[in-house]
Design a protein around this motif. Structure first.
Motif, PDB file in Angstrom:
ATOM      1  N   ASP A   1      49.583  38.844  42.634  1.00  0.00           N
ATOM      2  CA  ASP A   1      49.854  37.617  41.889  1.00  0.00           C
ATOM      3  C   ASP A   1      48.561  36.811  41.778  1.00  0.00           C
ATOM      4  O   ASP A   1      47.772  36.761  42.732  1.00  0.00           O
ATOM      5  CB  ASP A   1      50.924  36.781  42.607  1.00  0.00           C
ATOM      6  N   LEU A   2      48.328  36.211  40.622  1.00  0.00           N
ATOM      7  CA  LEU A   2      47.191  35.314  40.444  1.00  0.00           C
ATOM      8  C   LEU A   2      47.645  33.896  40.804  1.00  0.00           C
ATOM      9  O   LEU A   2      48.488  33.319  40.112  1.00  0.00           O
ATOM     10  CB  LEU A   2      46.681  35.361  39.006  1.00  0.00           C
TER      11      LEU A   2
ATOM     12  N   PHE B   1      48.666  30.363  38.621  1.00  0.00           N
ATOM     13  CA  PHE B   1      48.691  30.753  37.217  1.00  0.00           C
ATOM     14  C   PHE B   1      49.535  29.796  36.374  1.00  0.00           C
ATOM     15  O   PHE B   1      49.084  29.294  35.346  1.00  0.00           O
ATOM     16  CB  PHE B   1      49.245  32.182  37.103  1.00  0.00           C
TER      17      PHE B   1
ATOM     18  N   PHE C   1      44.304  32.004  30.054  1.00  0.00           N
ATOM     19  CA  PHE C   1      44.861  32.826  31.120  1.00  0.00           C
ATOM     20  C   PHE C   1      45.158  34.252  30.687  1.00  0.00           C
ATOM     21  O   PHE C   1      45.209  35.154  31.525  1.00  0.00           O
ATOM     22  CB  PHE C   1      46.082  32.128  31.736  1.00  0.00           C
TER      23      PHE C   1
ATOM     24  N   ILE D   1      43.976  37.383  32.919  1.00  0.00           N
ATOM     25  CA  ILE D   1      44.777  38.578  33.184  1.00  0.00           C
ATOM     26  C   ILE D   1      43.991  39.823  32.797  1.00  0.00           C
ATOM     27  O   ILE D   1      43.951  40.815  33.541  1.00  0.00           O
ATOM     28  CB  ILE D   1      46.117  38.511  32.410  1.00  0.00           C
TER      29      ILE D   1
ATOM     30  N   SER E   1      41.297  40.363  35.359  1.00  0.00           N
ATOM     31  CA  SER E   1      41.827  40.812  36.651  1.00  0.00           C
ATOM     32  C   SER E   1      42.209  42.286  36.604  1.00  0.00           C
ATOM     33  O   SER E   1      41.933  43.038  37.546  1.00  0.00           O
ATOM     34  CB  SER E   1      43.032  39.959  37.068  1.00  0.00           C
TER      35      SER E   1
ATOM     36  N   ASP F   1      50.999  37.833  35.117  1.00  0.00           N
ATOM     37  CA  ASP F   1      49.841  37.870  36.009  1.00  0.00           C
ATOM     38  C   ASP F   1      50.085  38.721  37.252  1.00  0.00           C
ATOM     39  O   ASP F   1      49.327  38.634  38.219  1.00  0.00           O
ATOM     40  CB  ASP F   1      49.462  36.446  36.430  1.00  0.00           C
ATOM     41  N   SER F   2      51.132  39.538  37.239  1.00  0.00           N
ATOM     42  CA  SER F   2      51.499  40.331  38.410  1.00  0.00           C
ATOM     43  C   SER F   2      51.452  41.829  38.120  1.00  0.00           C
ATOM     44  O   SER F   2      51.740  42.271  37.003  1.00  0.00           O
ATOM     45  CB  SER F   2      52.909  39.964  38.887  1.00  0.00           C
TER      46      SER F   2
ATOM     47  N   ILE G   1      39.275  34.191  39.733  1.00  0.00           N
ATOM     48  CA  ILE G   1      40.475  34.997  39.952  1.00  0.00           C
ATOM     49  C   ILE G   1      40.846  34.873  41.419  1.00  0.00           C
ATOM     50  O   ILE G   1      40.108  35.307  42.303  1.00  0.00           O
ATOM     51  CB  ILE G   1      40.222  36.465  39.569  1.00  0.00           C
TER      52      ILE G   1
END
Length: 210
Positions: A51-52, A55, A67, A71, A74, A95-96, A131
């Motif tokens: 997870d970020l 977010f 964002f 993503i 990341s 974001d996961s 991040i």
């Protein structure tokens, strides 16, 4: 290979749906059907959820396009780590990431490598560009439906740890994970006071960042 994988996943989903429909019948032998489902789809895996951190709050402040870029960045950072440690990305949602590994130690090594990659990336970034990653780990027998989805108590616990409880830089794990890694000399385990559904205990893994 991708075409074959799509057929395999679809066939698994169709088979599961048929069994669930059978289970819904009033006269169904649920114990027998449950055993069949576990025989067909039950496998032992280590599970990772990422997870970020911050977010949702950040989207309100900086906008969704900013964002989307985070993503993208990341995934550019983390997917090579996942590949290096033999992980399989099952899902990417917002974001996961949902990832599985055959070996717990590889899942942990990957988690540490991901955190180090984020640290290196952040060194010359502004606060809004950084991040900040949290990771939850679980381990045990789960239902794996092809490469489309996974289900189980350890899945739920890892998701809760990574996405809801974990803070930036943290790697949190279920007790089942810690039983596999407790002899490692490069980590320490800190018991969490938070009760996490799906596991009797949960721990923060203390690791060396440098």
């Amino acid at each position: 290979m991708m075409y074959i994988n799509q057929i395999h996943t679809s066939a698994s989903q169709i088979r599961l749906e048929k069994l669930i429909k059978e289970r819904l019948k009033p006269d169904a032998d649920r114990e027998k059907i449950d055993a069949q489902i576990w025989d067909l789809f039950g496998e032992v895996w280590a599970i990772m959820f990422t997870d970020l951190c911050g977010f949702s709050r950040g989207v309100e402040r900086f906008g969704i396009i900013h964002f989307l870029q985070l993503i993208y960045e990341s995934e550019r950072l983390f997917v090579p780590c996942i590949d290096e440690y033999d992980g399989i990305v099952i899902k990417s949602e917002g974001d996961s990431l949902m990832v599985v590994f055959r070996l717990v130690n590889k899942a942990l090594d990957c988690a540490i490598a991901m955190q180090k990659a984020a640290q290196a990336y952040n060194q010359d970034k502004t606060d809004e560009e950084k991040i900040l990653l949290s990771i939850g780990l679980g381990y045990g027998r789960i239902l794996k439906i092809g490469d489309a989805d996974i289900f189980g108590a350890e899945v739920n616990a890892a998701s809760k740890l990574g996405e809801d409880i974990g803070k930036a830089w943290e790697i949190l794990a279920t007790v089942a994970v810690t039983e596999q890694i407790k002899k490692r000399s490069n980590i320490q385990l800190e018991l969490l006071s938070t009760v996490t559904p799906g596991t009797s205990q949960a721990f923060k893994i203390i690791y060396q960042m440098n």
